[in-house]
Design a protein around this motif. Structure first.
Motif, PDB file in Angstrom:
ATOM      1  N   ARG A  66       1.180  12.225  -0.579  1.00 30.88           N
ATOM      2  CA  ARG A  66       1.612  11.053   0.037  1.00 30.88           C
ATOM      3  C   ARG A  66       3.219  11.051   0.331  1.00 30.88           C
ATOM      4  NH1 ARG A  66      -0.907   5.931  -3.111  1.00 30.88           N
ATOM      5  NH2 ARG A  66       0.215   4.849  -1.320  1.00 30.88           N
ATOM      6  N   LEU A  67       3.873  11.812  -0.416  1.00 34.16           N
ATOM      7  CA  LEU A  67       5.395  11.737  -0.406  1.00 34.16           C
ATOM      8  C   LEU A  67       6.040  13.020  -0.376  1.00 34.16           C
ATOM      9  CD1 LEU A  67       6.335   8.911  -2.721  1.00 34.16           C
ATOM     10  CD2 LEU A  67       6.048   8.611  -0.351  1.00 34.16           C
ATOM     11  N   ASP A  68       7.026  13.263   0.167  1.00 37.25           N
ATOM     12  CA  ASP A  68       7.426  14.713   0.335  1.00 37.25           C
ATOM     13  C   ASP A  68       8.725  14.610  -0.938  1.00 37.25           C
ATOM     14  OD1 ASP A  68       6.467  15.792   2.449  1.00 37.25           O
ATOM     15  OD2 ASP A  68       7.834  14.597   3.778  1.00 37.25           O
ATOM     16  N   SER A  69       9.430  13.649  -1.339  1.00 35.19           N
ATOM     17  CA  SER A  69      10.066  13.774  -2.313  1.00 35.19           C
ATOM     18  C   SER A  69      10.289  12.138  -2.995  1.00 35.19           C
ATOM     19  CB  SER A  69      11.492  14.234  -2.191  1.00 35.19           C
ATOM     20  OG  SER A  69      12.247  13.473  -1.206  1.00 35.19           O
ATOM     21  N   VAL A  70      10.716  12.232  -4.307  1.00 33.76           N
ATOM     22  CA  VAL A  70      11.089  10.918  -4.833  1.00 33.76           C
ATOM     23  C   VAL A  70      12.213  11.020  -5.598  1.00 33.76           C
ATOM     24  CG1 VAL A  70      10.260   9.489  -6.874  1.00 33.76           C
ATOM     25  CG2 VAL A  70       8.327  10.351  -5.155  1.00 33.76           C
ATOM     26  N   PRO A 119       0.847  -1.296   0.143  1.00 29.84           N
ATOM     27  CA  PRO A 119       0.148  -0.124   0.033  1.00 29.84           C
ATOM     28  C   PRO A 119       0.748   1.367   0.200  1.00 29.84           C
ATOM     29  CG  PRO A 119      -0.175  -0.995   2.140  1.00 29.84           C
ATOM     30  CD  PRO A 119       0.617  -1.991   1.163  1.00 29.84           C
ATOM     31  N   ASP A 120       2.302   1.217   0.304  1.00 30.65           N
ATOM     32  CA  ASP A 120       2.991   2.373   0.168  1.00 30.65           C
ATOM     33  C   ASP A 120       3.621   2.288  -0.963  1.00 30.65           C
ATOM     34  OD1 ASP A 120       2.726   3.156   3.096  1.00 30.65           O
ATOM     35  OD2 ASP A 120       3.549   1.150   3.575  1.00 30.65           O
ATOM     36  N   PRO A 124       6.681   1.919   4.862  1.00 26.54           N
ATOM     37  CA  PRO A 124       5.719   2.762   5.923  1.00 26.54           C
ATOM     38  C   PRO A 124       6.633   3.548   6.768  1.00 26.54           C
ATOM     39  CG  PRO A 124       5.595   0.255   5.951  1.00 26.54           C
ATOM     40  CD  PRO A 124       6.808   0.701   5.046  1.00 26.54           C
ATOM     41  N   GLY A 125       5.904   4.650   7.277  1.00 30.75           N
ATOM     42  CA  GLY A 125       6.499   5.762   8.247  1.00 30.75           C
ATOM     43  C   GLY A 125       7.420   6.608   7.493  1.00 30.75           C
TER      44      GLY A 125
END
Length: 378
Positions: free
Chosen positions: A109-113, A46-47, A71-72
């Protein structure tokens, strides 16, 4: 080609393995394209998000890419970007990359990729650059595919993240050119950072022998016992599978070793990283004997002493990831340092103009580290 884009499913695994073989041959080092169990786990994670593109006429699998999260954590990795040779030049790589970023990054959902892209041609760099990724540095000799290849590190941040970086007051002087390259490429400022001499290396105590334990399940259990949360370590999307310790057990070094790709990441040490900082030379030698032609470490830009220790042991800074780790309302910058025991050959490397300053920085830093300074006596 107007492809049909959809999330990958378990029914796609056999075709996906054929796709990665067609693109990379038998040397692809990641389980994402070779290990059915790992592929099934990622599809159900799911992440993470894994997308595939199919030809609208035949339904044949034409391309694949994923953003892998955990996760986290609010950082992800763009990986497994592959377009079948029969469907190149159709914009599928850009289509999948943009769809993934919209689903994982732009949605909050994310700050960076981040992405590590090949440098055998300009194509991969152009794909990520067109989708908002910006260069952060080079990783020379980072992976062994059909031959030893260098990679480029790129990242894309959510809006406002770079503006919330935690300030750093001083760094070892050899890192200053890298900071200036980041300033010019990303528009961030390190104008208030002082460049100071690296701290002198302490004399290491005797290490008669290092044992290397390769029992992945045991290493993971012990690692989580030593570090029940991420407060004492940070290395996103890497799980240790080897442990190195001297006979007296006074420290333990945890690392991820990928023999297929011939590389290794140093994750952390117990009771703290400083306990092993003076023993990086025997640790690196042990990992080299185990098949790691490239060893890297991720060190906070604010940790002057740790950076100095790695620089003293022949590690060279090739990349800087601004705003990598979230900490309260701020974000910490991290430096990627590496050491390779194999000859670096940049003759086949192709870099786009935005990446060139990083290659120049690395070449200068490597020369300063490994080439003797000639003195002329009059």
């Amino acid at each position: 080609m107007s492809a049909l884009v959809a999330p990958a499913t378990g029914a796609d695994i056999a075709e996906l393995r054929q796709l990665y073989y067609a693109v990379y041959g038998p040397h692809y080092p990641a389980g994402l394209g070779t290990d059915p169990a790992e592929m099934a786990r990622l599809i159900q994670d799911p992440d993470s998000l894994w997308l595939v593109a199919r030809c609208p006429d035949t339904g044949a699998l034409a391309a694949s890419a994923a953003i892998h999260g955990e996760p986290g954590s609010r950082i992800g990795r763009l990986e497994g970007l592959a377009v079948h040779p029969d469907h190149r030049a159709g914009g599928l790589a850009a289509t999948l990359t943009e769809a993934l970023c919209a689903g994982m990054l732009d949605s909050g959902r994310l700050d960076s990729v981040y992405a590590t892209v090949r440098t055998v041609s300009a194509g991969p760099q152009r794909v990520v650059a067109r989708n908002g990724f910006r260069p952060l540095g080079v990783l020379p000799n980072a992976v062994d595919l059909s031959s030893r290849e260098s990679l480029a590190l790129y990242a894309r941040h959510s809006t406002g993240v770079l503006e919330r970086r935690v300030p750093v007051t001083e760094v070892p002087a050899p890192l200053l050119p890298l900071l200036k390259a980041v300033e010019s490429c990303l528009g961030v400022s390190y104008g208030d950072v002082r460049a100071t001499s690296p701290l002198p290396a302490a004399g290491p105590g005797p290490v008669e022998r290092l044992e290397m334990i390769e029992a992945p399940a045991f290493v993971r259990r012990r690692f989580h016992e030593r570090f029940p949360d991420t407060a004492g370590w940070f290395y996103p999307l890497h799980t240790p599978n080897v442990l190195l310790t001297p006979d007296d057990g006074r420290f333990e070094v945890y690392a991820y070793l990928n023999r297929t790709g011939g590389y290794c990441s140093l994750l952390t040490a117990h009771p703290d990283p400083a306990a092993a900082a003076d023993h990086l030379e025997p640790v690196t030698r042990a990992l080299t004997r185990a098949g790691a032609g490239y060893v890297e470490a991720l060190v906070p830009l604010a940790h002057h002493q740790a950076l100095s220790a790695f620089l003293a042991q022949g590690f060279v800074a090739g990349a800087l990831y601004p705003a990598m780790r979230a900490d309260g309302d701020g974000f910490h910058d991290y430096v990627v340092l590496s050491r390779t025991t194999e000859q670096i050959d940049f003759r086949g490397v192709v870099v786009e103009p935005p990446l060139q300053p990083y290659l120049d920085c690395y070449l200068s830093a490597w020369a300063s580290t490994y080439l003797p300074t000639l003195e002329v006596a009059s």
